[in-house]
Motif scaffolding. Structure first.
Motif, PDB file in Angstrom:
ATOM      1  N   MET A   1      28.459 -48.318  -5.703  1.00  0.00           N
ATOM      2  CA  MET A   1      29.120 -48.282  -7.043  1.00  0.00           C
ATOM      3  C   MET A   1      28.248 -49.300  -7.979  1.00  0.00           C
ATOM      4  O   MET A   1      28.110 -48.977  -9.332  1.00  0.00           O
ATOM      5  CB  MET A   1      30.511 -48.581  -7.023  1.00  0.00           C
TER       6      MET A   1
ATOM      7  N   ILE B   1      36.970 -56.043  -5.439  1.00  0.00           N
ATOM      8  CA  ILE B   1      36.494 -55.717  -4.337  1.00  0.00           C
ATOM      9  C   ILE B   1      37.175 -56.699  -3.200  1.00  0.00           C
ATOM     10  O   ILE B   1      37.396 -57.707  -3.306  1.00  0.00           O
ATOM     11  CB  ILE B   1      34.822 -56.008  -4.104  1.00  0.00           C
TER      12      ILE B   1
ATOM     13  N   GLN C   1      36.188 -42.703   2.622  1.00  0.00           N
ATOM     14  CA  GLN C   1      36.374 -44.175   2.080  1.00  0.00           C
ATOM     15  C   GLN C   1      37.195 -44.211   0.891  1.00  0.00           C
ATOM     16  O   GLN C   1      38.112 -45.106   0.641  1.00  0.00           O
ATOM     17  CB  GLN C   1      34.934 -44.770   1.709  1.00  0.00           C
ATOM     18  N   ARG C   2      37.119 -43.020   0.014  1.00  0.00           N
ATOM     19  CA  ARG C   2      37.914 -43.155  -1.141  1.00  0.00           C
ATOM     20  C   ARG C   2      39.478 -42.832  -0.764  1.00  0.00           C
ATOM     21  O   ARG C   2      40.217 -43.622  -1.402  1.00  0.00           O
ATOM     22  CB  ARG C   2      37.275 -42.123  -2.068  1.00  0.00           C
TER      23      ARG C   2
ATOM     24  N   ALA D   1      40.878 -46.294   0.472  1.00  0.00           N
ATOM     25  CA  ALA D   1      41.169 -47.216  -0.521  1.00  0.00           C
ATOM     26  C   ALA D   1      42.396 -46.959  -1.261  1.00  0.00           C
ATOM     27  O   ALA D   1      43.100 -47.490  -1.642  1.00  0.00           O
ATOM     28  CB  ALA D   1      39.741 -47.214  -1.496  1.00  0.00           C
TER      29      ALA D   1
ATOM     30  N   ASN E   1      30.843 -51.578   1.093  1.00  0.00           N
ATOM     31  CA  ASN E   1      30.984 -50.126   0.585  1.00  0.00           C
ATOM     32  C   ASN E   1      30.760 -50.134  -1.040  1.00  0.00           C
ATOM     33  O   ASN E   1      30.533 -48.994  -1.553  1.00  0.00           O
ATOM     34  CB  ASN E   1      32.401 -49.606   0.785  1.00  0.00           C
ATOM     35  N   SER E   2      31.088 -51.151  -1.674  1.00  0.00           N
ATOM     36  CA  SER E   2      31.042 -51.506  -3.032  1.00  0.00           C
ATOM     37  C   SER E   2      29.644 -51.149  -3.683  1.00  0.00           C
ATOM     38  O   SER E   2      29.542 -50.957  -4.854  1.00  0.00           O
ATOM     39  CB  SER E   2      31.512 -52.640  -3.469  1.00  0.00           C
TER      40      SER E   2
ATOM     41  N   LEU F   1      33.719 -44.593  -4.526  1.00  0.00           N
ATOM     42  CA  LEU F   1      32.769 -44.798  -3.263  1.00  0.00           C
ATOM     43  C   LEU F   1      31.981 -43.723  -2.597  1.00  0.00           C
ATOM     44  O   LEU F   1      32.493 -42.614  -3.070  1.00  0.00           O
ATOM     45  CB  LEU F   1      33.740 -45.399  -2.113  1.00  0.00           C
TER      46      LEU F   1
ATOM     47  N   SER G   1      36.885 -51.323  -5.041  1.00  0.00           N
ATOM     48  CA  SER G   1      36.476 -51.031  -3.459  1.00  0.00           C
ATOM     49  C   SER G   1      37.166 -51.564  -2.620  1.00  0.00           C
ATOM     50  O   SER G   1      37.284 -53.007  -2.553  1.00  0.00           O
ATOM     51  CB  SER G   1      34.931 -51.500  -3.157  1.00  0.00           C
TER      52      SER G   1
ATOM     53  N   ALA H   1      34.552 -53.834   2.303  1.00  0.00           N
ATOM     54  CA  ALA H   1      35.070 -53.551   1.117  1.00  0.00           C
ATOM     55  C   ALA H   1      33.568 -53.864   0.342  1.00  0.00           C
ATOM     56  O   ALA H   1      33.157 -53.064  -0.838  1.00  0.00           O
ATOM     57  CB  ALA H   1      36.210 -54.117   0.281  1.00  0.00           C
TER      58      ALA H   1
ATOM     59  N   CYS I   1      37.766 -45.275  -8.171  1.00  0.00           N
ATOM     60  CA  CYS I   1      37.228 -45.646  -7.081  1.00  0.00           C
ATOM     61  C   CYS I   1      36.096 -44.538  -6.531  1.00  0.00           C
ATOM     62  O   CYS I   1      36.544 -43.591  -5.886  1.00  0.00           O
ATOM     63  CB  CYS I   1      38.350 -45.509  -5.723  1.00  0.00           C
TER      64      CYS I   1
END
Length: 332
Positions: free
Chosen positions: A241, A284, A317-318, A321, A237-238, A312, A226, A234, A310
């Protein structure tokens, strides 16, 4: 260093499978543009949270939508398919997109018991002798004798094409020597259990025999990440997952929830212990923080390429990243 993408085609809450597959195209096109080496599609069955059940088809579609990035499977689950069919599929892909196709082979089922049984048309799933099957597939691709009468009576078509790169996936080190002896690449799934070791990679290199598929040993290590503009973002957002992995450990593979839902998720004390234990399985932070860790581990363990998974919640967001990490690592 070389940087690549592993896409499981996650379906976030409220997203359709069609949208999830369209997101894979967007990610591949970004990787193609900024210099990622390859993108692999995973194979998963009997789930409503991942849309990657036919990675060879997705790879073919994306190859037609990109210019230079390599496309392949991470991996095609060999137990479900005839060696001849696998050889012909990947020779066809290699003929359609010369020098851009990877045959990444996996020994896992990519699904639960009912999926395994259904894929075997109700017969007992083939759980053993996967290394023998891999050898047959490689020989069929390379138009060599397999030593098996049923396969030596046929030719894997299309004939006389430039073959794909070949890789064997692993997560425990068990398949490292087999990959080396077969003369193919070795891809280690660090994000599965975090047990990467120099001994595993040394075993692969020590057993490596050059082949048509690979002249020298190559090792990919796959990380779950992330990455965002700030460490705090990060981390935030993680959480989808991390909650997804928590549910997977309970036998439930659910759609990726939003960061807000994930950070508000009701956790038991045991859940918190499990999350803390699993936390090292993800990288992360900012692109610089994550890149620094990857480069340190590359120096320590000696792999050649990092592959990024990834999952996310949102496509924005992906893409962010992958872009940030690419900008940080691709010129290092």
């Amino acid at each position: 260093m070389k940087l690549s993408i592993l896409d499981q085609v996650p379906i976030s809450k409220g997203m359709t499978s069609t949208e999830a597959l369209a997101n894979s195209v967007k990610i591949a096109q970004l990787g193609d543009e900024i210099g990622y080496e390859r993108m692999w599609l995973a194979e998963h069955h009997n789930t409503t949270s991942l849309a990657s059940s036919a990675p060879e088809i997705t790879a073919a579609y994306i190859a037609a939508k990109t210019e230079r990035i390599r496309l392949g499977t991470g991996g095609i689950m060999m137990m479900h398919y005839s060696p001849l069919k696998i050889a012909e599929v990947f020779k066809t892909l290699a003929a359609l997109a010369p020098n851009r196709i990877d045959f990444g082979a996996g020994r896992a089922p990519g699904g639960d018991g009912p999926a395994m049984t259904a894929l075997a048309s109700g017969r007992r799933p083939e759980l053993t002798e996967q290394y023998d099957k891999l050898e047959i597939i490689l020989n069929l691709m390379n138009e060599k004798s397999t030593g098996e009468e049923i396969y030596d009576q046929v030719v894997a078509t299309p004939f006389k094409v430039t073959l794909p790169q070949a890789w064997l996936l692993g997560s425990s080190g068990q398949s490292a020597r087999q990959a080396g002896a077969a003369g193919i690449g070795y891809s280690f799934a660090q994000f599965f259990n975090g047990q990467m070791s120099k001994a595993i990679f040394d075993a692969y290199r020590d057993s490596f025999q050059p082949s048509y598929f690979m002249e020298k040993p190559q090792i990919i290590t796959t990380y779950a990440v992330s990455v965002a503009e700030t460490t705090e973002e990060a981390e935030y957002n993680s959480m989808p997952m991390q909650i997804m992995r928590l549910n997977l450990m309970r036998g439930r593979l659910l759609p990726t929830i939003s960061p807000q839902e994930a950070n508000d998720y009701p956790l038991t004390e045991m859940d918190k212990v499990i999350l803390d234990k699993n936390r090292p399985l993800m990288l992360i932070g900012t692109a610089k923080e994550v890149a620094t860790q990857i480069l340190e581990e590359q120096h320590q363990y000696g792999f050649d390429e990092a592959m990024i998974n990834c999952n996310l919640h949102s496509i924005d967001q992906r893409l962010t990243a992958y872009r940030l990490l690419g900008e940080e690592l691709l010129n290092s």
